[in-house]
Design a protein around this motif. Sequence first.
Motif, PDB file in Angstrom:
ATOM      1  N   GLU A  31      -2.860   3.674  -4.723  1.00  0.00           N
ATOM      2  CA  GLU A  31      -4.206   3.595  -5.115  1.00  0.00           C
ATOM      3  C   GLU A  31      -4.766   2.449  -5.043  1.00  0.00           C
ATOM      4  OE1 GLU A  31      -0.887   3.903  -8.872  1.00  0.00           O
ATOM      5  OE2 GLU A  31      -0.760   3.548  -6.530  1.00  0.00           O
ATOM      6  N   LEU A  32      -4.000   1.462  -4.608  1.00  0.00           N
ATOM      7  CA  LEU A  32      -4.513   0.220  -4.200  1.00  0.00           C
ATOM      8  C   LEU A  32      -5.184   0.219  -2.786  1.00  0.00           C
ATOM      9  CD1 LEU A  32      -1.872  -2.629  -5.536  1.00  0.00           C
ATOM     10  CD2 LEU A  32      -3.905  -1.750  -6.438  1.00  0.00           C
ATOM     11  N   ARG A  72       4.608   4.714 -13.982  1.00  0.00           N
ATOM     12  CA  ARG A  72       4.273   4.533 -12.472  1.00  0.00           C
ATOM     13  C   ARG A  72       5.001   3.211 -12.319  1.00  0.00           C
ATOM     14  NH1 ARG A  72       3.884   4.760  -8.101  1.00  0.00           N
ATOM     15  NH2 ARG A  72       2.204   4.443  -6.856  1.00  0.00           N
ATOM     16  N   GLU A 116      -6.525   2.696  -1.328  1.00  0.00           N
ATOM     17  CA  GLU A 116      -7.716   3.452  -1.418  1.00  0.00           C
ATOM     18  C   GLU A 116      -8.943   2.532  -1.906  1.00  0.00           C
ATOM     19  OE1 GLU A 116      -6.964   6.502  -4.378  1.00  0.00           O
ATOM     20  OE2 GLU A 116      -5.309   7.481  -2.980  1.00  0.00           O
ATOM     21  N   ARG A 117      -8.542   1.400  -2.635  1.00  0.00           N
ATOM     22  CA  ARG A 117      -9.403   0.581  -3.102  1.00  0.00           C
ATOM     23  C   ARG A 117      -9.270  -0.900  -2.525  1.00  0.00           C
ATOM     24  NH1 ARG A 117      -7.723   4.114  -6.661  1.00  0.00           N
ATOM     25  NH2 ARG A 117      -9.116   5.180  -8.030  1.00  0.00           N
ATOM     26  N   PHE A 167       2.064   1.431  -3.568  1.00  0.00           N
ATOM     27  CA  PHE A 167       0.943   1.700  -4.644  1.00  0.00           C
ATOM     28  C   PHE A 167      -0.291   2.107  -3.560  1.00  0.00           C
ATOM     29  CE2 PHE A 167       2.867  -2.048  -6.549  1.00  0.00           C
ATOM     30  CZ  PHE A 167       3.447  -1.411  -7.756  1.00  0.00           C
ATOM     31  N   TYR A 203       0.930  -1.333  -0.079  1.00  0.00           N
ATOM     32  CA  TYR A 203       0.255  -0.009  -0.060  1.00  0.00           C
ATOM     33  C   TYR A 203       0.849   1.211   0.001  1.00  0.00           C
ATOM     34  CZ  TYR A 203      -3.966  -2.932   1.004  1.00  0.00           C
ATOM     35  OH  TYR A 203      -5.134  -3.783   0.906  1.00  0.00           O
ATOM     36  N   LEU A 253     -11.817  -2.489 -11.002  1.00  0.00           N
ATOM     37  CA  LEU A 253     -10.673  -1.615 -11.490  1.00  0.00           C
ATOM     38  C   LEU A 253     -10.490  -1.342 -12.768  1.00  0.00           C
ATOM     39  CD1 LEU A 253      -8.066  -3.291  -9.147  1.00  0.00           C
ATOM     40  CD2 LEU A 253      -9.650  -1.521  -8.494  1.00  0.00           C
ATOM     41  N   GLN A 274      -5.347  -0.016 -13.312  1.00  0.00           N
ATOM     42  CA  GLN A 274      -5.315  -0.193 -11.818  1.00  0.00           C
ATOM     43  C   GLN A 274      -5.236  -2.025 -11.766  1.00  0.00           C
ATOM     44  OE1 GLN A 274      -9.117   1.445 -10.796  1.00  0.00           O
ATOM     45  NE2 GLN A 274      -8.299   3.363 -10.528  1.00  0.00           N
ATOM     46  N   VAL A 291       0.599   5.318 -16.434  1.00  0.00           N
ATOM     47  CA  VAL A 291       0.507   4.135 -15.715  1.00  0.00           C
ATOM     48  C   VAL A 291       1.726   3.271 -15.980  1.00  0.00           C
ATOM     49  CG1 VAL A 291      -0.913   2.057 -15.393  1.00  0.00           C
ATOM     50  CG2 VAL A 291      -2.085   3.955 -15.628  1.00  0.00           C
TER      51      VAL A 291
END
Length: 247
Positions: A134-135, A183, A137-138, A132, A129, A146, A150, A180
């Motif tokens: 963004e993971l 990233r 948060e989800r 990433f 986490y 996703l 994602q 992405v």
Amino acid sequence: MHMGTVNRPNQILLDVADLHVAYGKAEVVHGASFRVHGGEFVVLLGRNGAGKSTMLHAISGLIPKKAGRVTMAGAEIGAATPRDIVRSGVVQVLEGHRVFGGLSVEDNLLLGTYARASRGDRSKLDRIYALFPELAERRTQQASRLSGGQQQILAVGQGVIGDPRLLILDEPSGGLAPIVIDRILDVASDLCKGGMAILLVEQLVEKALRHADYCYLTETGRIVGAGTPSEIQSSDLLQRVYLGGAH
């Protein structure tokens, strides 16, 4: 054909020697040899159909080898099962962000710990986490909900959470937005700085060379050149491989 000599870091981690792979009677990899050293970012470059992904699948035990030797940290893994290869420290993130759509993000990540000694180890989630956000948060969201980008990040997180010594990334850019892709490659570089070795197959040559420590050029199932990114870029071999006719 090597384009120069360079002192590569650390000891040899993955050593692939004279690898041959065939589909039925058709041989598609013809005596490929290459190495990844500890903590090194290595890229396999070449056009579509050059046999790069086939080489990766053979290393990971996903398809059989016709001949050749594959060792990981000095131990022979050429005849090992995919599970045992993962236990040896090799994890491959397959092309096409293959995640379990019916499971949550967090459950997908936890599955990445099961092949190693850290079965279901939730303490490793915090590291993923942090890499990433963004993971994070989800984490409770179903993976099928996703975006494609994602899902690819989740697939990489699933590979990283098992703390492999060698992370193999097969075309992580496929169909994704440039932001992405950057990233994912930036995180891979950071993991490399932390001691994890990376073996990357990628069509986006410029992006791959920006991150690589060492590169191999492939053509029709053979390794036809090798060198540092600067050696690759300053030679004419890269252009010849992508336009055809490299020998």
